[in-house]
Design an enzyme around this catalytic site. Structure first.
Site, short mmCIF file in Angstrom:
data_model
loop_
_atom_site.label_atom_id
_atom_site.label_comp_id
_atom_site.label_asym_id
_atom_site.label_seq_id
_atom_site.Cartn_x
_atom_site.Cartn_y
_atom_site.Cartn_z
N SER A 45 72.79 51.27 83.42
CA SER A 45 72.72 50.18 82.45
C SER A 45 73.67 50.55 81.33
O SER A 45 73.56 51.63 80.75
CB SER A 45 71.29 50.02 81.95
N GLU A 46 74.62 49.67 81.02
CA GLU A 46 75.75 50.08 80.18
C GLU A 46 75.38 50.29 78.72
O GLU A 46 76.20 50.76 77.94
CB GLU A 46 76.93 49.11 80.32
N ASN A 47 74.14 49.97 78.34
CA ASN A 47 73.72 50.34 76.99
C ASN A 47 73.41 51.83 76.89
O ASN A 47 73.17 52.33 75.79
CB ASN A 47 72.53 49.50 76.52
N SER A 87 79.01 55.77 78.08
CA SER A 87 78.65 54.80 79.10
C SER A 87 79.88 54.06 79.61
O SER A 87 80.10 53.95 80.83
CB SER A 87 77.64 53.80 78.52
#
Lengths: 219, 233, 219, 233
Positions: A45-47, A87
């Site tokens: 998850s790119e967060n 990320s």
């Protein structure tokens, strides 16, 4: 003709053992529900999370633990947390094996538009431009035709682009298609009950299709 | 060790003035500097440029500063979860610059690492590339993007010590460490302020050298934007 | 005339409360011993530590805890550890208030040479080029004259450079000198018992000196 | 979770071949991949280019690979703590490229973050700048330096889990995390290999996605280069 879950189910078959996968918002999120048993996959998850787990049980939501869609989630044994720069660093460095995201339009040369409709309120591209520009392997989950029956697989995108020449595979309610390196959609599979002719009618971009295109096997 | 503790949010932000550029940590409503935002609203400082991944919701986060029309410009990757934002944007009261999320994060990091510019492929061939230098490395095009220059960075950490060292909790880390590195003045609010020496040096995410002021925050609401759950079988 | 400890002692007086300081190898390392009481200073070691403490007690050496000179050291309450990229990131971003390092030669326009003698085995620049190119405030601890009696404060460096126009202050066994923005050494203080004339003789670069230059106060 | 565990050093390095470019973590003798070095010496692979901050001492670290003349080229910031190194260098058997330490670290990080080049002021006006592009930002000159391209990165961590997540201990962290990010194949040897789930996700320095193979190291010597102590009063 597939529903959203059908599209997700078909895409899930593209996921191989050992893949790190980034799932976009919408249909791509549903893909997580259909990852085959015995396949080890890590969701990014790119967060800032590797190893995204399922939604928490009611009452166990943690406001500090969300995914890129801002939904409460959980971690798994072996998860790791990192900041936004790392990320997107791992995305840019192509450490993520597969990216699955939605689109409004895709063109026959692999361009994608999925962030902006002129005249409408623009919310922003979020991480989509980074993902499409960096990922080595992108599958688009989208509707083949809009509600007016118009094709969204086009010779050229009409909407502002998210990325150029980056999409290699598209899965729609009608078909699975590759985008050829030299340009053009190549029809690989038909959705159950959908004819090659109907897919041809529904595809405005250049389409290459054999007479005998197999039907998808979903289970 | 150098002591960075200030008494609270009002004290920490006292020299933020009209027209300043602020970075605000957080992703959605997760890991946002709640106390600093409350203090900024109370202080009524105006014409701010805010660099933040999102712009909050109508009644929380940066949305509170939009209600009071303190924000001149948002630099974000994804906005518009709030009606007031949309109204101000459409009426021309509010400027918005949309930036790919990875570019946003990396431009912060670049500032914290003293790198004036970075290269990223994000946005090549799109309107994001307009007016920007494009450069080809190993057959692939990249945009040159500049490090941010922010007067203040406002971040929220889980734990912090008197020396300014910060530890973030779970995905509330997000943009906070990269913004903490990037502010000319970095202000950290923490859920748990402890004495120097109580944090393991190996666990620290942001070294105190990057943090100029730290305070013990209070009344954290930590609102959830999308409460998603499953039922126990 | 000062010995090495005298030079270190004089430099220590330049350190202000609240400073983050990077100390190079050699005389600069000795500065740590003379930091005035009541002054809060954090020492950075560029291999990845803020808050360097004293040498460990005998038998308490930790092979995983060293400084940039590869000496066993300790941490302090409030120390933090980070990787080499972040370490030089904070140096490059000018988060370190003061850098103290040694030199073979310094020129009147602030150039420094301290890493390479042609014809001799070259060990490398380590972090010195990063430090001199980035730091906003650099003090050089060096010998004013070499063993042959030749000046090391020159119009131009003769040795390969480590950095250009970066040095602002020099402390030697003879004097404290600033380097003026427009070029030239400005004599600020004499070492105890050293005459202005002797300093003039010992400085090959352009030297500006009043008739009444005060003697250093070391305690 | 994806399992990255291999049986040991010999297995981990089995496909390293003559002429490969390796990164080796460590600063001096602190945090070096001792087991991988031993295995490389045993395997006898040759003509290696080694990117490492230092080159070890005569009888430890990369010095062991110099004794067996396996190294064609060193890319380092500080070398020559060993007589054999000097002999090979002067005789022309060994090539050395000296790079400022921060540039070395940042070129690793750039590879791990997918940034083809970075800008640094280190080396401007010196022989390090020869042949390099210089660019002025805000009145200051910077060199453009390229991301490294290494076939393998060999790193040493304190703890690691089966998913490849790494935690480093104290200053043995140094170059290890930035090199771990930078290898096309990254091999991690750890003092303590644990099951996935035993490490706190917030404490992980290198996420497993960057690590391709991990193994439990053995017989760590952890030699001290400069033993400095003080006496108890």
């Amino acid at each position: 003709m597939l529903d959203k879950n059908g599209i997700a189910k078909r895409i899930a078959k593209e996921i191989k053992d050992g893949y790190y996968v980034n799932l976009g918002i919408g249909i791509p999120t549903l893909v997580a529900n259909y990852i085959p048993e015995g396949i080890n996959v890590v969701l990014q998850s790119e967060n800032g999370l590797l190893g995204m787990g399922p939604f928490p049980f009611e009452g166990e939501e943690d406001p500090d633990l969300i995914n890129a869609g801002k939904q409460t989630i959980t971690t798994l044994a072996g998860s790791s947390i990192f900041d936004s720069a790392m990320s997107f660093g791992m995305i840019r460095a192509q450490k993520i094996d597969l990216t699955i995201l939605g689109a409004m339009e895709v063109s026959e040369n692999g361009d994608i538009a999925n962030w902006k409709i002129p005249g409408k309120m623009v919310k922003g591209m979020g991480g989509a431009m980074d993902l499409v520009a960096s990922a080595k392997n992108i599958i688009v989950a989208m509707q083949h035709i809009n509600k007016a029956g118009e094709s969204k697989l086009l010779p050229n995108c009409t909407l502002p682009l998210t990325g150029v020449k980056c999409i290699k595979k598209v899965v729609t309610e009608l078909a699975v298609l590759d985008i050829l390196p030299e340009g053009g959609f190549r029809l690989l599979e038909r959705a159950p009950g959908v004819s090659v002719d109907f897919i041809k009618q529904s595809t405005l971009g250049k389409l290459y299709a054999d007479d005998n295109v197999p039907e998808m096997i979903l289970d | 060790m150098i002591n960075k503790v200030v008494s609270g949010a009002d004290d920490a932000i006292k020299d933020i003035k009209d027209g300043d550029t602020l970075m605000l940590g957080g992703f959605g409503l997760c890991g946002i500097p709640e106390n600093c935002i409350t203090a900024l609203v109370k202080k009524g400082v105006n014409k701010l440029t805010c660099i933040a991944n999102n712009a909050g919701v109508d009644d929380f986060g940066i949305g509170l500063m939009l209600q009071t029309r303190q924000v001149k410009k948002m630099i974000s990757s994804y906005v518009g979860e709030n009606a007031e934002f949309e109204r101000q944007l459409l009426s021309g009261e509010l400027e918005v610059e949309l930036i790919p999320q990875g570019t946003l994060a990396t431009r912060c990091m670049a500032a914290g690492y003293g790198m004036p510019a970075i290269f990223t492929p994000a946005g090549v061939g799109t309107e994001v590339a307009e007016g920007k230098e494009i450069r080809n490395f190993n057959g692939k095009d990249y945009l040159m993007e500049y490090a941010f220059d922010a007067d203040f960075a406002l971040v929220k950490a889980w734990k912090g010590d008197t020396a300014g060292n910060l530890i973030f909790r779970s995905t509330s880390r997000n943009f906070n460490p990269v913004m903490a590195m990037a502010g000319k003045i970095t202000i950290a609010e923490v859920e748990h302020l402890v004495e120097a020496g109580e944090l393991d040096p190996d666990h620290i995410h942001t070294p105190g050298v990057y943090v100029h002021r730290i305070f013990q925050g209070e009344n954290y609401e930590k609102r959830i934007e999308q409460r998603t759950t499953r039922k126990k079988d």
